[in-house]
Design a protein around this motif. Sequence first.
Motif, short mmCIF file in Angstrom:
data_model
loop_
_atom_site.label_atom_id
_atom_site.label_comp_id
_atom_site.label_asym_id
_atom_site.label_seq_id
_atom_site.Cartn_x
_atom_site.Cartn_y
_atom_site.Cartn_z
N THR A 84 13.62 -7.56 47.73
CA THR A 84 14.13 -7.89 46.56
C THR A 84 13.15 -8.00 45.47
O THR A 84 11.76 -8.08 45.66
CB THR A 84 15.32 -8.87 46.51
OG1 THR A 84 14.82 -10.29 46.81
CG2 THR A 84 16.17 -8.62 47.53
N LEU A 112 15.06 -11.15 51.73
CA LEU A 112 14.99 -11.43 50.19
C LEU A 112 13.34 -11.66 49.70
O LEU A 112 13.13 -10.77 48.69
CB LEU A 112 15.53 -12.90 49.69
CG LEU A 112 16.85 -12.93 49.95
CD1 LEU A 112 17.48 -14.55 49.45
CD2 LEU A 112 17.65 -11.95 49.11
N THR A 171 15.19 -3.22 46.66
CA THR A 171 16.46 -3.46 46.44
C THR A 171 16.70 -4.24 45.06
O THR A 171 16.31 -5.50 45.02
CB THR A 171 17.54 -4.27 47.55
OG1 THR A 171 17.10 -3.35 48.70
CG2 THR A 171 18.82 -4.04 47.02
N ALA A 204 22.00 -15.66 42.93
CA ALA A 204 22.52 -16.07 44.33
C ALA A 204 21.36 -16.24 45.05
O ALA A 204 21.06 -17.30 45.90
CB ALA A 204 23.48 -15.37 44.95
N ALA A 205 20.55 -15.10 45.07
CA ALA A 205 19.09 -15.18 45.91
C ALA A 205 18.15 -16.59 45.55
O ALA A 205 17.71 -17.19 46.58
CB ALA A 205 18.29 -14.04 45.73
N GLY A 252 23.49 -11.15 41.74
CA GLY A 252 22.70 -11.27 42.91
C GLY A 252 21.66 -11.85 43.02
O GLY A 252 21.10 -12.57 43.95
N LEU A 286 18.38 -6.26 42.61
CA LEU A 286 19.56 -7.20 42.54
C LEU A 286 20.21 -7.38 41.33
O LEU A 286 19.36 -7.23 40.12
CB LEU A 286 19.44 -8.41 43.18
CG LEU A 286 18.91 -8.57 44.71
CD1 LEU A 286 18.48 -9.85 44.98
CD2 LEU A 286 19.95 -8.23 45.56
N SER A 287 21.54 -7.25 41.08
CA SER A 287 22.34 -7.25 39.81
C SER A 287 21.72 -8.88 39.21
O SER A 287 21.22 -9.86 39.99
CB SER A 287 23.70 -7.19 39.97
OG SER A 287 24.20 -8.47 40.75
#
Length: 553
Positions: free
Chosen positions: A88, A84, A287, A296-297, A293, A289-290
């Motif tokens: 991300t 992460l 990456t 959640a991260a 997502g 993330l939506s």
Amino acid sequence: MRQSATWKNKGILWILLVILAGLIVCPLIMVFAEAVIIDGRLDLHQAWSIIADSENLQTIWNSLLLGVCVVLCSTVFAAPTAYLLARTQLARHKWLDIVFMVPFMTPPYIASMGWILFMQKRGLFQQLFPFTGSFSEGFFSFGGLVLVMSLHVFPFMMTILKNAILNIPASLEEGGAVFGAGFGLRLRKIFAPLLTGNFAIGALLVFVKTLSEYGTPYTLGRRIGFYVFTTDIHRYSTTAPVDFGRSASLSSVLICICMALWLLQNYITNRNSYRLVSGKGSRPARTTLSGAGLAAAWIWVVLVILVAIGIPYFSIIATSLIKLRGYGLAAGNFTLEHYVELFTTSRSLEAIGNSIFLAVSSATICSVLGTIVVSAVRRGKGLLKKLVEGISLLPEMLPGIVLIIGIMLFWNAIYQVIPLYNTMGIMVLAYVVLYLPYTVQYVTSSFTQINDSLLQAGRTFGGSPFYVFRRVTLPMISKGILTGWMMIFIIAFRELVTASLIAPPNVLVVSTYINREFEQGSVSLGMAMAVLCVLITTTALLIMNAVTEREKK
């Protein structure tokens, strides 16, 4: 002239070799000698019977099992967090890197005490959530011990994995995506093979760190009856009837295991490494993330921070402010009296003063000795150079408690010649032995950035070796010396195992003061000292970072 300088440097290397042999090699030889020499004669059978004793075999099994479980648990925390922070949108938040180093910089015994205060019967958890009953008391188990030790070392593995992930070019992952590989397949076929070597290194280092750790097994492991190498070595060396033979036998086994793991690490490093960074430029992969997502991260990151930092620090700070433990977190039961007592009683002031003296003196001696070692090694050649360098770094590869046992045995044996044992001097010496590798590594790193042409220019214009060192070399390596000094100060200030083993009678330092107050029931006073310890070491770390940043500018 050059030949004269070469012989002079050889003389310095020989002197350093003798000093380091007396400080490091002789104590280690004493450990093995104490293990195999029984009643004045070599007795390998008796030594083996001591190791093969059922109690000692259980200790060895407990240590290895704990090491494996901590590696697995640390991986659960470290791997997702590393990804992460490297791949991300969270990579933009550089402050997270600093936050995740807090658990590693927190003394393990202090974090363990925080967890104990939070989860024990009528502890802070039960006061905050009374409807849970005795649920929190299940923490006092092997699983709880693994969790606490993992929360201390997982930042180390996380950093290794994060740096490895950052070095993986975006083109590799994009290539897999172009050929239809989903995230899971790319993770298994691209990331996993490339990270195998780095993960193995991190896992082995965490395993060795777990075997070497004393603070958490002492504070938490003893409560659940789970004994490991370090706690048994300490028990045999300090609890009547004192048995240095058993202590030395376990120390010898621990040395062999750690050295084998270091050799395995070097083998893996050489065999499973990939050259991902070259002269050709590459852009970092991200990456995106939506919304779900990313949420959640953040939940994962906050949860890890809460468990690794929030719970122990809340417990420590809250307990240090509680007036009467029986009333707990009740309104009106908070006070600063414990902090006032720290600065008004001779016992606590003496402990703080002793810790500062030991930290400053050991850091200064290490800085001087380590700089001389690196300077001589850089100019030396052949086997003598390698011996001096290898011995100076040897303490980094071995558990601290093993070296302390060796120092106790060696300096007690020569007490009639050099009466240093049972004085503050032996504590300074032990700290220097333990932390010398920090200076050697930091100064060596600074030396690698110096072009030899600068030194040659100084000599060409008539500068003596000392003049060149003072006016050219020293200013350029001063940052490394200062960084090493600050790191040694931080670690030495909170050192527990050395002080608990070889401190002279009635001499307290911050760590033993905290431990004694915690065990004797003055928990709030002990936690006030723990808060002060963390504040002092954190301030030192911030000063070091500020100086480093200023040097960069």
